[in-house]
Design an enzyme around this catalytic site. Sequence first.
Site, PDB file in Angstrom:
ATOM      1  N   ASN A   9       0.856  -1.185   0.000  1.00 38.97           N
ATOM      2  CA  ASN A   9       0.000   0.000   0.000  1.00 38.97           C
ATOM      3  C   ASN A   9       0.893   1.236   0.000  1.00 38.97           C
ATOM      4  O   ASN A   9       1.504   1.568   1.010  1.00 38.97           O
ATOM      5  CB  ASN A   9      -0.904  -0.016   1.241  1.00 38.97           C
ATOM      6  CG  ASN A   9      -1.775   1.221   1.340  1.00 38.97           C
ATOM      7  OD1 ASN A   9      -1.957   1.954   0.372  1.00 38.97           O
ATOM      8  ND2 ASN A   9      -2.335   1.455   2.516  1.00 38.97           N
ATOM      9  N   HIS A  96      -9.322   0.971   5.517  1.00 48.01           N
ATOM     10  CA  HIS A  96      -8.006   1.126   6.144  1.00 48.01           C
ATOM     11  C   HIS A  96      -8.123   2.048   7.357  1.00 48.01           C
ATOM     12  O   HIS A  96      -8.929   2.977   7.376  1.00 48.01           O
ATOM     13  CB  HIS A  96      -7.012   1.699   5.128  1.00 48.01           C
ATOM     14  CG  HIS A  96      -5.592   1.653   5.586  1.00 48.01           C
ATOM     15  ND1 HIS A  96      -5.066   2.582   6.455  1.00 48.01           N
ATOM     16  CD2 HIS A  96      -4.582   0.777   5.306  1.00 48.01           C
ATOM     17  CE1 HIS A  96      -3.790   2.291   6.690  1.00 48.01           C
ATOM     18  NE2 HIS A  96      -3.477   1.198   6.001  1.00 48.01           N
ATOM     19  N   GLU A 166      -4.861  -4.854  11.033  1.00 46.76           N
ATOM     20  CA  GLU A 166      -3.854  -3.809  11.199  1.00 46.76           C
ATOM     21  C   GLU A 166      -4.007  -3.167  12.574  1.00 46.76           C
ATOM     22  O   GLU A 166      -4.894  -2.346  12.778  1.00 46.76           O
ATOM     23  CB  GLU A 166      -3.956  -2.765  10.081  1.00 46.76           C
ATOM     24  CG  GLU A 166      -5.364  -2.390   9.663  1.00 46.76           C
ATOM     25  CD  GLU A 166      -5.400  -1.152   8.793  1.00 46.76           C
ATOM     26  OE1 GLU A 166      -4.369  -0.816   8.203  1.00 46.76           O
ATOM     27  OE2 GLU A 166      -6.457  -0.516   8.732  1.00 46.76           O
ATOM     28  N   GLY A 172       2.954   2.758  10.998  1.00 46.33           N
ATOM     29  CA  GLY A 172       3.734   3.970  10.825  1.00 46.33           C
ATOM     30  C   GLY A 172       4.430   4.439  12.088  1.00 46.33           C
ATOM     31  O   GLY A 172       4.971   5.538  12.133  1.00 46.33           O
ATOM     32  N   GLY A 234       5.230   1.227   4.648  1.00 46.49           N
ATOM     33  CA  GLY A 234       6.514   1.862   4.367  1.00 46.49           C
ATOM     34  C   GLY A 234       7.501   1.004   3.605  1.00 46.49           C
ATOM     35  O   GLY A 234       8.176   1.481   2.684  1.00 46.49           O
TER      36      GLY A 234
END
Length: 250
Positions: A9, A96, A166, A172, A234
């Site tokens: 993503n 998300h 998630e 992050g 990332g």
Amino acid sequence: MRRKIVVGNWKMNKTVAESTELASAVVAALGSDCSACEAGIAPTYPALDSVGRTIKGSEVLLVAQNCHYEDDGAFTGEVSTGMLNALGCSYVIIGHSERRQYFGETDATVNLRIKKVLAAGMKAILCVGETLEERESGAFEAVVSTQVTGGLQGVVDISDIVIAYEPVWAIGTGRTASSEQAQEVHKIIRNKVAELYGAPAADAVRIQYGGSVKPSNAAELFAMPDIDGGLIGGAALKAEDFAAIVKAAC
């Protein structure tokens, strides 16, 4: 045996030119090594066409980061499933945590999007997960179960749905749920699917982990019995890192 799936993503990163270059590098880095699992990349909307052309003929799938739940109309800034389908998208990421946190998406609007994606002939990646506060209070099981139930409300057949767990507190932030913590929640999700759809459907549904997956921890995470791949943030912005994660799944 469930076939693992790894999706990169890219979020709101990379220009069209940069996205095309990265897509080409991903295809080159993977070679033919991803045939044992599914690998996809989700660039920004403006880059979907160019990236789709770049990966055409490879085993890398085109994935969209979101969609709207109406076919067309006065919805400024939105993109329909028909538009995504025409571009060759195989999957659409729905719900998300960043969409829920920053854009007010709810289980109800996530559910509308899930149904629209399936009706358009694409597959949906339903994202669920708890915040740090919900994790520390012990509410994570109830939160995740509610998101699964709400997102799948009225969906009869889940064969074209992937669920992505998630943990919001690990996205992050550089923090990662331990493989045991991730496995615990993946098992909770699978049990909830069994409750809703029966054991065969639960055994078949693929559940990705999405929370700071890196080449260094991918193999350990993917070795857990209920973790069927990853939704990568990332690390997906570097072709070699993403390829290493995909190869860990294969």
